[in-house]
Design a protein around this motif. Structure first.
Motif, PDB file in Angstrom:
ATOM      1  N   ILE A   4       0.833  -1.210   0.000  1.00 13.99           N
ATOM      2  CA  ILE A   4       0.000   0.000   0.000  1.00 13.99           C
ATOM      3  C   ILE A   4       0.867   1.259   0.000  1.00 13.99           C
ATOM      4  CG2 ILE A   4      -2.080  -0.999   0.997  1.00 13.99           C
ATOM      5  CD1 ILE A   4      -1.161  -0.097   3.722  1.00 13.99           C
ATOM      6  N   THR A  28       2.439  12.515   6.923  1.00 15.82           N
ATOM      7  CA  THR A  28       1.297  11.593   6.866  1.00 15.82           C
ATOM      8  C   THR A  28       0.450  11.868   5.621  1.00 15.82           C
ATOM      9  OG1 THR A  28       1.259  11.521   9.282  1.00 15.82           O
ATOM     10  CG2 THR A  28      -0.709  10.741   8.151  1.00 15.82           C
ATOM     11  N   LEU A  79       2.090  10.368   2.707  1.00 15.01           N
ATOM     12  CA  LEU A  79       1.930   8.911   2.746  1.00 15.01           C
ATOM     13  C   LEU A  79       0.533   8.512   2.257  1.00 15.01           C
ATOM     14  CD1 LEU A  79       3.879   6.642   3.703  1.00 15.01           C
ATOM     15  CD2 LEU A  79       2.637   6.618   5.865  1.00 15.01           C
ATOM     16  N   ILE A  80      -0.472   9.277   2.666  1.00 17.67           N
ATOM     17  CA  ILE A  80      -1.841   9.000   2.230  1.00 17.67           C
ATOM     18  C   ILE A  80      -1.949   9.173   0.709  1.00 17.67           C
ATOM     19  CG2 ILE A  80      -4.206   9.922   2.300  1.00 17.67           C
ATOM     20  CD1 ILE A  80      -3.835  10.327   5.313  1.00 17.67           C
ATOM     21  N   MET A 110      -0.583   6.129  -0.859  1.00 20.51           N
ATOM     22  CA  MET A 110      -1.515   5.005  -0.739  1.00 20.51           C
ATOM     23  C   MET A 110      -2.623   5.106  -1.781  1.00 20.51           C
ATOM     24  SD  MET A 110      -2.164   4.522   3.291  1.00 20.51           S
ATOM     25  CE  MET A 110      -0.895   4.008   4.417  1.00 20.51           C
ATOM     26  N   ALA A 111      -3.190   6.293  -1.888  1.00 24.82           N
ATOM     27  CA  ALA A 111      -4.304   6.492  -2.818  1.00 24.82           C
ATOM     28  C   ALA A 111      -3.856   6.219  -4.251  1.00 24.82           C
ATOM     29  CB  ALA A 111      -4.837   7.912  -2.686  1.00 24.82           C
TER      30      ALA A 111
END
Lengths: 256, 100
Positions: free
Chosen positions: A71, A129, A132-133, A136-137
């Motif tokens: 991820i 963060t 990082l998101i 992931m997306a």
């Protein structure tokens, strides 16, 4: 005690405010991360956060069937264990070392205490963060809509950004696990890149020979992650990390 | 102005929400990769229903049944006919959750 300049190998650590550095750096412990080491399992409470220097750690989601897919990945750009200092205590993902190397380990509670002071560290970690998101997306979209060739290019570029040098020590089997595809698919895609002179693959080592061409062959997903990371964490790509963590430097650090 | 204690509670809540959001993204990543359309659509409907006020979903700006199907397809980036096929299948199976 660890020599001061060693911390510069992790971009996030280097950007810590001076007062936080003084409080936390003496507590950092330089450890070796062998290939395949599991830093934490899904659902397990984790006690430490890790700041990789020349290692790359993959965050994987493991399905009930045992199938897994990456991820996101963390290298010298960030920290493994975001949910720990954000109050989550455990995560739904598994953290596995995808490229062997070293990292600084810190007691998660100490970082959480600093985080809860609501100083500059809070903003720094929230920005990380968010990046990082984004990763992931974009990984979710890429895994769904793009070819294995494009996914492999994205994976190689993201990995290359997060470690010093152009050599990745990894097997095709492991890459296939990261991408959630069959190994044969990765073998074919890597073979095409090697034929085009973009990479060289031999005995568990992938060398990136032509990075610009790799970017051309990649889907837009890499550029999205890169652009967002540059916006949120501009220092990651502005200051190249040139100091390598060698066995000698690790020994010196431990001796000090 | 916020009191320091309020700020601590707020920051704690926001941080925990971010953890939940991250976990949801991780799940979404693997689900879209490994599962077929039907279980994915079921997951999407359940997650939407969890965040709605009732068991009935009224997707905005939708007037006809057919358009509603299109809207869901757009959200999911799926072909509308596949989504319609799932809903017909569920209705044929006497599923009470007739979203379409």
């Amino acid at each position: 005690m660890i020599k001061e300049n060693f911390f510069e190998q992790n971009h996030l650590l280097r950007e810590f405010p001076q007062d936080v550095q003084q409080r936390l750096f003496p507590l950092l412990e330089l450890i070796s991360l062998p290939l395949g080491k599991v830093l934490y399992e899904s659902g397990d409470p984790s006690n430490f956060v890790y700041f990789p220097t020349d290692a790359i750690v993959s965050l994987l989601y493991v399905m009930e069937s045992g199938a897994s897919a990456q991820i996101s990945m963390v290298g010298n750009d960030g920290v493994v264990g975001v949910s720990l200092f954000m109050g989550g205590e455990s995560t739904t993902s598994r953290a596995v070392v995808q490229c062997a190397g070293s990292a600084y380990r810190l007691n998660g509670q100490r970082l959480k205490d600093e985080f809860n002071r609501h100083g500059m560290l809070l903003f720094l970690m929230l920005r990380y963060t968010q990046s990082l998101i984004t990763q992931m997306a974009q990984t979710a979209v890429c895994n769904r809509h793009h070819s294995i060739d494009q996914q492999l290019c994205r994976w190689l570029l993201l990995s290359n950004d997060r470690m010093p040098g152009n050599d990745l020590h990894i097997t095709q089997e492991l890459i296939a696990n990261m991408l959630g595809v069959r190994r044969e698919g990765v073998t074919d895609a890597a073979g095409r890149l090697q034929r085009d002179g973009v990479i060289e693959y031999s005995r568990g080592k992938i060398s990136i020979l032509n990075r610009p061409q790799l970017e051309v062959l990649c889907c837009e997903c890499y550029a999205v992650v890169r652009t967002e990371t540059e916006r949120l964490l501009p220092w990651v790509f502005q200051k190249g990390c040139t100091v390598k963590t060698t066995e000698a430097s690790m020994s010196a650090a431990k001796a000090d | 102005m916020f009191e320091s204690a309020d700020l601590t509670i707020l920051a704690g809540l926001l941080s925990r929400y971010l953890v939940v959001l991250q976990a949801q993204q991780a799940l979404l990543n693997s689900c879209t990769h490994f599962y077929q359309l039907e279980p994915r659509l079921a997951r999407w409907l359940l997650m939407t229903a969890d965040r709605a006020y009732s068991a009935d979903l009224y997707l905005p700006l939708i007037l006809s049944v057919q358009q509603r199907t299109y809207n869901t397809a757009d959200l999911y980036i799926l072909r509308s006919l596949q989504v319609a096929g799932c809903s017909v299948h569920w209705q044929a199976a006497n599923d009470k959750r007739k979203f379409f």
